[in-house]
Design a protein around this motif. Structure first.
Motif, PDB file in Angstrom:
ATOM      1  N   ARG A   1       0.684  -1.263  -0.018  1.00 45.90           N
ATOM      2  CA  ARG A   1       0.108  -0.030  -0.010  1.00 45.90           C
ATOM      3  C   ARG A   1       0.903   1.143   0.081  1.00 45.90           C
ATOM      4  N   CYS A   2       1.896   1.127  -0.699  1.00 48.93           N
ATOM      5  CA  CYS A   2       2.941   2.334  -0.968  1.00 48.93           C
ATOM      6  C   CYS A   2       2.004   3.551  -1.550  1.00 48.93           C
ATOM      7  N   GLY A   3       1.113   3.155  -2.443  1.00 48.96           N
ATOM      8  CA  GLY A   3       0.439   4.221  -3.251  1.00 48.96           C
ATOM      9  C   GLY A   3       1.341   4.694  -4.589  1.00 48.96           C
ATOM     10  N   ARG A   4       2.187   4.003  -4.916  1.00 47.78           N
ATOM     11  CA  ARG A   4       2.994   4.487  -6.131  1.00 47.78           C
ATOM     12  C   ARG A   4       2.191   4.354  -7.405  1.00 47.78           C
ATOM     13  N   CYS A   5       1.343   3.324  -7.495  1.00 44.07           N
ATOM     14  CA  CYS A   5       0.557   2.988  -8.348  1.00 44.07           C
ATOM     15  C   CYS A   5      -0.489   4.123  -8.668  1.00 44.07           C
TER      16      CYS A   5
ATOM     17  N   TYR B   1      -4.152   0.575 -20.208  1.00 43.17           N
ATOM     18  CA  TYR B   1      -2.983  -0.340 -20.228  1.00 43.17           C
ATOM     19  C   TYR B   1      -1.860  -0.275 -20.569  1.00 43.17           C
ATOM     20  N   CYS B   2      -1.460   1.049 -19.821  1.00 45.02           N
ATOM     21  CA  CYS B   2       0.129   1.483 -20.210  1.00 45.02           C
ATOM     22  C   CYS B   2       1.095   1.097 -19.444  1.00 45.02           C
ATOM     23  N   THR B   3       0.731   0.149 -18.698  1.00 43.34           N
ATOM     24  CA  THR B   3       1.675  -0.741 -17.480  1.00 43.34           C
ATOM     25  C   THR B   3       2.641   0.174 -16.732  1.00 43.34           C
ATOM     26  N   GLU B   4       2.220   1.445 -16.481  1.00 40.52           N
ATOM     27  CA  GLU B   4       3.002   2.140 -15.595  1.00 40.52           C
ATOM     28  C   GLU B   4       2.864   1.700 -14.287  1.00 40.52           C
ATOM     29  N   CYS B   5       1.593   1.241 -13.935  1.00 41.45           N
ATOM     30  CA  CYS B   5       1.390   0.804 -12.291  1.00 41.45           C
ATOM     31  C   CYS B   5       2.302  -0.432 -12.158  1.00 41.45           C
ATOM     32  N   GLU B   6       2.422  -1.526 -13.194  1.00 46.55           N
ATOM     33  CA  GLU B   6       3.091  -2.457 -13.053  1.00 46.55           C
ATOM     34  C   GLU B   6       4.692  -1.947 -12.965  1.00 46.55           C
ATOM     35  N   ALA B   7       5.082  -1.156 -13.795  1.00 45.07           N
ATOM     36  CA  ALA B   7       6.354  -0.733 -13.700  1.00 45.07           C
ATOM     37  C   ALA B   7       7.213  -0.032 -12.232  1.00 45.07           C
ATOM     38  N   VAL B   8       6.165   0.468 -11.619  1.00 39.91           N
ATOM     39  CA  VAL B   8       6.444   1.416 -10.270  1.00 39.91           C
ATOM     40  C   VAL B   8       6.254   0.264  -9.113  1.00 39.91           C
ATOM     41  N   CYS B   9       5.774  -0.593  -9.096  1.00 31.47           N
ATOM     42  CA  CYS B   9       5.160  -1.361  -7.790  1.00 31.47           C
ATOM     43  C   CYS B   9       6.371  -2.100  -7.385  1.00 31.47           C
ATOM     44  N   PRO B  10       6.839  -1.795  -6.184  1.00 28.99           N
ATOM     45  CA  PRO B  10       8.139  -2.244  -5.746  1.00 28.99           C
ATOM     46  C   PRO B  10       8.035  -3.530  -5.408  1.00 28.99           C
ATOM     47  N   GLN B  11       6.671  -4.190  -4.993  1.00 29.55           N
ATOM     48  CA  GLN B  11       6.497  -5.659  -4.526  1.00 29.55           C
ATOM     49  C   GLN B  11       6.084  -6.314  -5.363  1.00 29.55           C
TER      50      GLN B  11
END
Length: 78
Positions: free
Chosen positions: A16-20, A46-56
């Protein structure tokens, strides 16, 4: 609800870091008490930015969008 693929969020991995939420360019992702949720699926590009920034590694985009060049042949009939 969107009729196309959406990123999948595994809340058991999410810290729950909130980066996405911060990086989603369309605001489709919001933080809820249980974690991030795609609350506006029609806005997700579906830009995949959320996947790219998720540290977990809690967000997975299972599909890859590939653009291909198609050659078009024009036939002139006279």
């Amino acid at each position: 609800m969107a009729k196309w693929a959406l990123p999948e969020i595994d809340l058991s991995l999410c810290d729950r870091c909130g980066r996405c939420v911060e990086r989603c360019p369309t605001g489709a992702v919001e933080m809820t008490p249980s974690g991030p949720v795609i609350v506006r699926p029609d806005d997700c590009t579906y830009c995949t930015e959320c996947e790219a920034v998720c540290p977990q590694g809690a967000i997975k985009c299972g599909y890859e969008i590939v653009w291909s060049r198609t050659s078009q042949t024009r036939t002139d009939r006279q």
